[in-house]
Design an enzyme around this catalytic site. Structure first.
Site, PDB file in Angstrom:
ATOM      1  N   ALA A   1      -4.356 -12.969   0.108  1.00 54.69           N
ATOM      2  CA  ALA A   1      -5.538 -12.447   0.803  1.00 54.69           C
ATOM      3  C   ALA A   1      -6.815 -12.924   0.120  1.00 54.69           C
ATOM      4  O   ALA A   1      -7.680 -13.539   0.750  1.00 54.69           O
ATOM      5  CB  ALA A   1      -5.481 -10.923   0.866  1.00 54.69           C
ATOM      6  N   GLY A   2      -6.942 -12.671  -1.174  1.00 51.43           N
ATOM      7  CA  GLY A   2      -8.177 -13.006  -1.896  1.00 51.43           C
ATOM      8  C   GLY A   2      -8.400 -14.510  -1.980  1.00 51.43           C
ATOM      9  O   GLY A   2      -9.519 -14.994  -1.776  1.00 51.43           O
TER      10      GLY A   2
ATOM     11  N   HIS B   1      12.799  -1.117  -1.860  1.00 48.26           N
ATOM     12  CA  HIS B   1      13.686  -2.180  -1.405  1.00 48.26           C
ATOM     13  C   HIS B   1      15.116  -1.896  -1.877  1.00 48.26           C
ATOM     14  O   HIS B   1      15.330  -1.618  -3.048  1.00 48.26           O
ATOM     15  CB  HIS B   1      13.192  -3.513  -1.962  1.00 48.26           C
ATOM     16  CG  HIS B   1      13.721  -4.685  -1.213  1.00 48.26           C
ATOM     17  ND1 HIS B   1      15.033  -5.057  -1.305  1.00 48.26           N
ATOM     18  CD2 HIS B   1      13.140  -5.551  -0.357  1.00 48.26           C
ATOM     19  CE1 HIS B   1      15.219  -6.120  -0.531  1.00 48.26           C
ATOM     20  NE2 HIS B   1      14.089  -6.438   0.051  1.00 48.26           N
TER      21      HIS B   1
ATOM     22  N   SER C   1      17.511 -11.063  -2.824  1.00 52.01           N
ATOM     23  CA  SER C   1      17.199 -11.150  -1.397  1.00 52.01           C
ATOM     24  C   SER C   1      18.142 -10.284  -0.563  1.00 52.01           C
ATOM     25  O   SER C   1      19.344 -10.233  -0.776  1.00 52.01           O
ATOM     26  CB  SER C   1      17.292 -12.596  -0.934  1.00 52.01           C
ATOM     27  OG  SER C   1      17.241 -12.625   0.470  1.00 52.01           O
TER      28      SER C   1
ATOM     29  N   ARG D   1      16.166  -1.130   5.650  1.00 45.66           N
ATOM     30  CA  ARG D   1      15.815  -0.940   4.242  1.00 45.66           C
ATOM     31  C   ARG D   1      15.757   0.519   3.802  1.00 45.66           C
ATOM     32  O   ARG D   1      16.372   0.908   2.825  1.00 45.66           O
ATOM     33  CB  ARG D   1      14.440  -1.564   3.963  1.00 45.66           C
ATOM     34  CG  ARG D   1      14.490  -3.051   3.796  1.00 45.66           C
ATOM     35  CD  ARG D   1      13.120  -3.601   3.463  1.00 45.66           C
ATOM     36  NE  ARG D   1      13.208  -5.053   3.362  1.00 45.66           N
ATOM     37  CZ  ARG D   1      12.170  -5.840   3.128  1.00 45.66           C
ATOM     38  NH1 ARG D   1      10.969  -5.339   2.961  1.00 45.66           N
ATOM     39  NH2 ARG D   1      12.329  -7.144   3.045  1.00 45.66           N
TER      40      ARG D   1
ATOM     41  N   ARG E   1       7.002  -1.352   6.230  1.00 47.04           N
ATOM     42  CA  ARG E   1       6.688  -2.743   6.539  1.00 47.04           C
ATOM     43  C   ARG E   1       7.973  -3.519   6.816  1.00 47.04           C
ATOM     44  O   ARG E   1       8.951  -3.375   6.096  1.00 47.04           O
ATOM     45  CB  ARG E   1       5.949  -3.389   5.373  1.00 47.04           C
ATOM     46  CG  ARG E   1       5.585  -4.836   5.616  1.00 47.04           C
ATOM     47  CD  ARG E   1       4.818  -5.427   4.461  1.00 47.04           C
ATOM     48  NE  ARG E   1       5.574  -5.492   3.227  1.00 47.04           N
ATOM     49  CZ  ARG E   1       6.560  -6.364   3.008  1.00 47.04           C
ATOM     50  NH1 ARG E   1       6.905  -7.236   3.933  1.00 47.04           N
ATOM     51  NH2 ARG E   1       7.197  -6.357   1.847  1.00 47.04           N
TER      52      ARG E   1
ATOM     53  N   LEU F   1       3.178 -11.462   3.926  1.00 43.76           N
ATOM     54  CA  LEU F   1       2.502 -12.752   3.780  1.00 43.76           C
ATOM     55  C   LEU F   1       1.617 -12.999   4.990  1.00 43.76           C
ATOM     56  O   LEU F   1       0.496 -13.483   4.889  1.00 43.76           O
ATOM     57  CB  LEU F   1       3.539 -13.869   3.629  1.00 43.76           C
ATOM     58  CG  LEU F   1       4.575 -13.668   2.518  1.00 43.76           C
ATOM     59  CD1 LEU F   1       5.496 -14.876   2.428  1.00 43.76           C
ATOM     60  CD2 LEU F   1       3.899 -13.433   1.180  1.00 43.76           C
TER      61      LEU F   1
END
Lengths: 618, 251
Positions: free
Chosen positions: A46-47, A268, A286, A333, A438, A444
């Protein structure tokens, strides 16, 4: 409270809102842009993308990060991918579907207008990244490849091996490097923000500390953009980097910015379990491993410490397959995480600590052969062996859920501006797009949407009215904030106690993990609210270096929604039970003074397009 | 497990440094190397001694912050991997372990084990990018990229920017680092317009910053946590030669 508390959602049909908002927003002409100074705190997706894009547009940008280089921001660790509604697979994807999956995945606790805009912009992000040279996976035809991810029935995730975050971040780091060379962006690495400066009710600068020299500096600007990430490390152990802390957003909160939905934290399900008390972080494995691995624990707790190979089939409990026969090991999740906690709470958890469950590949190896499993997951098995010293081709992996991402964050309106005028918040640091949960490959997408496309279009709308109003860094407000910072550091140094910062951080993290972790109950929350002030008091009496603290009341959200699972509110089969009647709203907290309770504000969520259904993945 | 650590201590850039011995006891083999240093620092704090300064962040081998030379090897004995992925079970109980920063002339020591690698950022700033303004990008699938080239670009782009290549090189050369970025962008059609100027500018800055040259010892490849192949250095040389010829031909 400073400023207004109005989301300022543009009028008109959902699909036209972003277009018509841009058509009617004020602009800053190219000649005038160099007269504006913009501060960007953080250099992640973002930044970094915001600083590069604003620099390219001609603004004078100062970008700050605590790392020694902007390329090391923690976005770099994201593995899986980034979503977009390109419909390259011709499998029925569309902007509407990406929007609907995201808002449903978030259990209907985010704004329709924000999420729709995100889905619209997602396609531009892929175009932009490819143009920058991000080496996304491709098919033999030379066209871009996609993979499937949880919570969607289409294949829309773009990826670069298991290092998508790294490649996207390097793309935006390179764009940032180009602007640094062009002298439009001044990069200040190893510098952390310690306070926000507000002049006449508007954010006009920050106070920073150079982490190498310890020097305190004042920086004045026309707008301040916070892109400093989430608050996952408040739990001490998480998949976040060591340096990720919540100081930037917390200082802004103390200066009047509202903190929204703090109880929405994502755990997670597949991480390597804690091995000892000196462990410094947790590593994610993952989620794709659950495609071929079977999750189980012993049926009886006496067998918990037995070698797994000596436990016969009949004595194993494949609890996800038992409880969720249709989804089995691929249950979502939040549900998988809670189920793992439950069997460990029953005393059936495996490994030294009893906080772990097996993820067993024996059946898949028998069915497909070791070579196929090695091809699919070889690098993950290597990481596992490095950390645990165990060969997962021979003995089952041990996994346990860990804190991973925070959906909550500083409250922002449609323009990504907080209730403090001039303070913009982007990426994980804001609360805007993910609701109560989310979906994979969405973080991302949001970070880059905010930085490349949303902020550069909404910031001028604010700046147009601020021409020539940048204060001098010697004005009283800056001096007050600087003194505030010095006083705090002096106070910390004067304590000269016996306990290290890490020991307090560990205690706080453990308390939050136990009481406000994967599931919460009113009694536990009350206990935590009582213990946090005690810990804070001890901190100020006995600490030896530097630190920060945080507490929020989570009773107010007296419902379950996505990752916020209140044990009192569940459906008969253990799903999160929402209370749309009373709680279809954003909960935003206002700082009430040291030692005082924060004040709650509610922003009701209006759903014009989607129906609020019981989220079910069974 | 018990260890004797010989750790490089240096108060700042200007003062001389030296190796100082520390004994550490009762370390679990499942402790990571950096967690072992965390434990040592807690002990030092308790004894009113100054903790050892060292850098780390993600602690999962991807951010490239950690930068230690252990027993003479950049990132220690467990290749491929960064120091943060190294566990104490890889050492013999009772061993003496020598811990130093990456010693490279172009990476000045800030304090103890912390170094200044801003020079790597300056090499990228010289041209390690594709100039693509947000908003001007064409549809992503309008330019197909052969899978083989995309895969090679990804292999080069996997560099984590830690600088171990320069630390391991007897010449203190950063050619592996520079070649990874030049190759990544040269393998893609999007990188083509700036291909020649990119390699010339990046090599110029690399040389001006005092890094040595490659003499094919391959130590860089041996220690690289991202397994970047030394064949990219050959690619860098070809790209450089091509650009010089183009320039002399007046193109």
């Amino acid at each position: 409270m400073i400023g207004t508390f109005d989301a300022k959602i543009p009028a008109g049909p959902l699909a036209q809102k972003w277009r018509s908002h841009r058509d009617h927003s004020r602009l800053v002409s190219p000649n005038n842009r160099r007269k504006f100074e913009i501060i960007v705190v953080g250099s992640g997706l973002a930044g970094g993308s915001a600083a590069a894009t604003l620099g390219e547009l001609g603004y004078r940008v100062k970008c700050f990060c605590f790392q020694d280089s902007p390329r090391r921001a923690h976005s770099i660790a994201a593995q899986g991918g980034i979503n977009a509604a390109k419909n390259y697979q011709n499998d029925g994807d569309s902007v509407y579907r990406l929007f609907y999956d995201t808002i449903k995945g978030g259990d209907f606790r985010s704004r329709e207008a924000n999420v729709y805009r995100l889905a619209q912009i997602a396609n531009n992000i892929i175009d932009q990244c490819v143009a920058q040279g991000v080496p996304f996976a491709r098919e033999y035809s030379g066209y871009l490849a996609n993979r499937s991810f949880g919570g969607a029935q289409v294949s829309r995730t773009f990826y670069a091996r298991g290092q998508t975050g790294q490649q996207l971040l390097l793309g935006c780091y390179q764009a940032l490097c180009r602007q640094i060379a062009a002298d439009t962006v001044r990069m200040l690495p190893q510098t952390e923000m310690l306070d926000l400066v507000i002049v006449d009710g508007r954010a006009k600068g920050i106070i920073t500390r150079n982490l190498r020299s310890g020097h305190i500096d004042k920086h004045a600007a026309d707008a301040v953009v916070l892109a400093s990430g989430g608050y996952g490390n408040v739990y001490y152990l998480s998949t976040n980097a060591r340096g990720c802390n919540v100081t930037g957003t917390y200082r802004a909160y103390k200066r009047g910015a509202l903190f929204a939905n703090p109880s929405f934290t994502q755990i997670h399900p597949t991480c390597i379990p804690v091995s000892g008390e000196h462990q410094s972080k947790l590593t994610l494995m993952s989620e794709s491993l659950r495609n071929d691995g079977r999750v189980w624990v012993p049926k009886r707790k006496e067998n918990r410490e037995k070698v797994p190979g000596e436990i016969p089939e009949a004595d194993r409990d494949y609890y996800l397959e038992r409880k969720y026969p249709s989804y089995g090991n691929l249950a979502p999740r939040d549900i998988s995480s809670r189920a793992a906690k439950e069997v460990c709470d029953e005393g059936r958890g495996v490994g030294h600590s009893g906080r772990g469950v097996y993820l067993d590949f024996a059946d898949a190896i028998k069915r497909l052969g070791e070579e196929t499993i090695r091809e699919r997951y070889g690098n993950l098995f290597e990481v596992y062996e490095k950390i645990t010293g165990e060969d997962a081709y021979k003995v089952p992996m041990r996994i346990y859920p860990a804190v991973h991402y925070t959906m909550g964050g500083l409250w922002v309106d449609y323009d990504l501006m907080s209730n403090v005028p001039g303070l913009f918040v982007i990426g994980e640091a804001n609360f805007s797009d993910h609701g109560a949960n989310r979906l994979g490959a969405s973080a991302l997408m949001q970070g880059l949407a905010d930085g490349y496309f949303v902020l550069p279009n909404t910031l001028p709308n604010y700046l147009a009215g601020q021409m020539g109003k940048r204060p001098s860094p010697d004005c009283p407000e800056f001096r007050e904030a600087e003194q505030n910072v010095h006083a705090r550091i002096d106070r910390l140094l004067k304590v000269n106690g016996t306990r290290s910062l890490d020991s307090f951080h560990r205690d706080l993290g453990l308390l939050l993990w136990e009481k406000c972790g994967m599931s919460r109950h009113e009694n536990g929350l009350r206990e935590a609210l009582q213990k946090i002030p005690e810990l804070r008091e001890e901190f100020w009496r006995d600490v030896r270096v530097l630190g920060s603290d945080e507490d929020f009341n989570q009773f107010e959200r007296d419902e379950s929604a996505g990752a916020h699972f209140r044990e009192e509110h569940q459906t008969p089969d253990g799903e999160a039970l929402r209370d749309d009647e009373r709680h279809a709203a954003v909960f935003a907290w206002e700082f009430g003074g040291d030692g005082q309770a924060p004040k709650l504000h509610r922003e009701p969520l209006h759903f014009e397009t989607v129906d609020l259904t019981q989220r079910s993945y069974k | 497990m018990n260890f004797r650590l010989r750790i490089w201590r240096q108060p700042n850039r200007k003062s001389p440094g030296k190796l100082v011995d520390y004994d550490i006891r009762d370390i679990s083999p499942n402790t990571s190397f950096l967690e072992m240093l965390d434990i040592l620092n807690e002990t030092l704090l308790g004894r009113d001694e100054e903790p050892i300064a060292f850098d780390s962040d993600c602690r999962e081998g991807i951010c490239g912050t950690c930068s230690l030379t252990i027993n003479g090897e950049a990132h220690g004995p467990d290749h491929p991997g960064a120091v943060c992925e190294l566990y104490m079970r890889k050492f013999r109980d009772g061993a003496t372990i020598i811990v130093e920063p990456f010693h490279v002339g172009s990476f000045p020591i800030v304090k103890d084990l912390v170094i200044d690698r801003s020079v790597l950022d300056r090499i990228v700033q010289a041209g390690g990018f594709i100039s693509a303004r947000a908003g001007s990008a064409p549809e992503a699938n309008s330019i197909p990229v052969p899978k083989h080239n995309a895969d090679l670009a990804m292999e080069a782009a996997a560099c984590i920017g830690c600088g171990a290549c320069a630390a391991a090189c007897p010449n203190g050369s950063a050619m592996l680092f520079t070649s990874a970025k030049v190759s990544h962008l040269a393998f893609l059609p999007q990188g083509d317009p700036e291909r020649a100027s990119r390699v010339l500018k990046m090599v110029q800055v690399m040389d001006a910053e005092g890094f040595g040259n490659c003499t094919n010892t391959y130590e860089c490849e041996a220690v690289c946590p991202a397994e970047i192949s030394a064949s990219f250095i050959a690619k860098l040389n070809r790209e450089y030669a091509r650009a010089v010829l183009q320039r002399s031909a007046g193109e």
